[in-house]
Design a protein around this motif. Sequence first.
Motif, short mmCIF file in Angstrom:
data_model
loop_
_atom_site.label_atom_id
_atom_site.label_comp_id
_atom_site.label_asym_id
_atom_site.label_seq_id
_atom_site.Cartn_x
_atom_site.Cartn_y
_atom_site.Cartn_z
N THR A 7 3.52 11.09 -5.99
CA THR A 7 1.79 10.56 -5.40
C THR A 7 1.83 10.69 -3.38
O THR A 7 3.15 11.18 -2.89
CB THR A 7 1.48 8.78 -4.85
OG1 THR A 7 0.46 8.30 -4.26
CG2 THR A 7 2.63 7.78 -4.54
N VAL A 42 3.98 5.10 0.59
CA VAL A 42 4.36 4.09 -0.32
C VAL A 42 6.20 3.77 0.73
O VAL A 42 6.28 3.19 1.01
CB VAL A 42 5.13 4.15 -1.17
CG1 VAL A 42 5.57 2.99 -2.51
CG2 VAL A 42 3.64 5.14 -2.20
N LEU A 49 -0.42 6.38 -9.24
CA LEU A 49 -0.18 6.75 -8.48
C LEU A 49 -0.55 8.34 -7.94
O LEU A 49 -0.93 8.57 -7.10
CB LEU A 49 0.70 5.82 -7.81
CG LEU A 49 0.88 4.75 -7.49
CD1 LEU A 49 2.09 3.74 -6.43
CD2 LEU A 49 -0.56 4.02 -7.06
N ALA A 81 -0.38 2.38 0.10
CA ALA A 81 0.30 1.80 -0.73
C ALA A 81 1.40 0.91 -0.28
O ALA A 81 2.58 1.02 0.31
CB ALA A 81 1.19 2.24 -1.96
N TYR A 82 1.52 -0.40 -1.07
CA TYR A 82 2.17 -1.93 -0.12
C TYR A 82 2.96 -2.72 -0.63
O TYR A 82 2.04 -2.55 -1.82
CB TYR A 82 1.40 -2.55 1.05
CG TYR A 82 0.94 -1.89 2.05
CD1 TYR A 82 1.35 -2.02 3.42
CD2 TYR A 82 -0.21 -1.22 2.26
CE1 TYR A 82 0.78 -1.27 4.43
CE2 TYR A 82 -1.46 -1.26 3.35
CZ TYR A 82 -0.65 -0.30 4.85
OH TYR A 82 -0.53 -0.32 5.67
N LEU A 130 0.72 -3.21 -3.93
CA LEU A 130 1.50 -3.24 -5.23
C LEU A 130 2.29 -4.87 -5.73
O LEU A 130 2.95 -5.01 -4.81
CB LEU A 130 1.97 -1.83 -5.03
CG LEU A 130 1.36 -0.85 -5.17
CD1 LEU A 130 2.29 0.32 -5.16
CD2 LEU A 130 0.44 -0.75 -5.85
N VAL A 137 -3.97 0.36 -0.97
CA VAL A 137 -3.07 0.11 -2.02
C VAL A 137 -2.14 -1.35 -2.21
O VAL A 137 -0.89 -0.69 -1.68
CB VAL A 137 -2.60 0.93 -3.57
CG1 VAL A 137 -2.60 0.56 -4.33
CG2 VAL A 137 -3.68 2.25 -2.85
N LEU A 176 3.71 2.88 -13.17
CA LEU A 176 2.62 3.15 -11.38
C LEU A 176 3.15 4.19 -10.91
O LEU A 176 1.80 5.21 -10.52
CB LEU A 176 3.88 1.93 -10.96
CG LEU A 176 3.40 0.55 -10.29
CD1 LEU A 176 3.90 -0.35 -9.73
CD2 LEU A 176 2.24 0.17 -9.97
N LEU A 211 -0.33 9.75 -2.14
CA LEU A 211 0.14 8.78 -0.65
C LEU A 211 1.05 7.57 0.07
O LEU A 211 2.43 8.40 -0.75
CB LEU A 211 -0.61 6.83 -1.50
CG LEU A 211 -1.08 7.36 -3.01
CD1 LEU A 211 -1.90 5.24 -3.08
CD2 LEU A 211 -2.62 7.10 -1.90
#
Length: 204
Positions: free
Chosen positions: A67, A71, A34, A85-86, A47, A45, A30, A69
């Motif tokens: 990343t 998260v 990412l 990102a979840y 996960l 996103v 991951l 993103l």
Amino acid sequence: MSSPGQGDQLGAPAYAILAIASSAGGISALRAVLSSFTGDFPAPVLLVQHLDPRHETILPSVLSRKTSLKVKLAEDREEILPGVAYVAPPNRHLLVGRGGVLSLTETELVHFVRPSADLLFESVAASFADRAVAVVLTGSGTDGAMGVRAVKDRNGTVIVQDPDDAEFTGMPRAAMETNAADFVLTLAEIGPVIQRLFETEDHR
């Protein structure tokens, strides 16, 4: 591509959501995927990483280091946003509804796991149809195989890590054997391909 109520505006991104599943060996995988994404990644996103249900997880903070993103742990009834990102919490199934709202459940295990990649992918397929991308990375077992078939049945796009490249081959091999995969790629290839897919405009 066509999907009622999804992305009718000319020039909108062709894809609206990304769902990724992994198990054994998945945290490193991951992080690698990412890390390829830009901070303005145009979709949410979701996960699923199989985690020890007896402990709180630090996975969001671990992934955040690699990343651009944001998260975070997914929350029940949370509305998903692009560039975030979840992460499915330990011991909770993660699903998304047609309006882009998350739900967390403690319903029975699916193929001995909770959270279940199959349930996530099936909900993504039902809610986003051909604007969904589902990814299966390293892991043991077969979780995700039924789900990628559901995504493919709704004309979504399926990416599977090449089993020969995966630390644990069970999940990617089971997904690949469904013949639902549009791409079978090495881990190094997956992130850049996803980024390119989501940069593509929908010219319907």
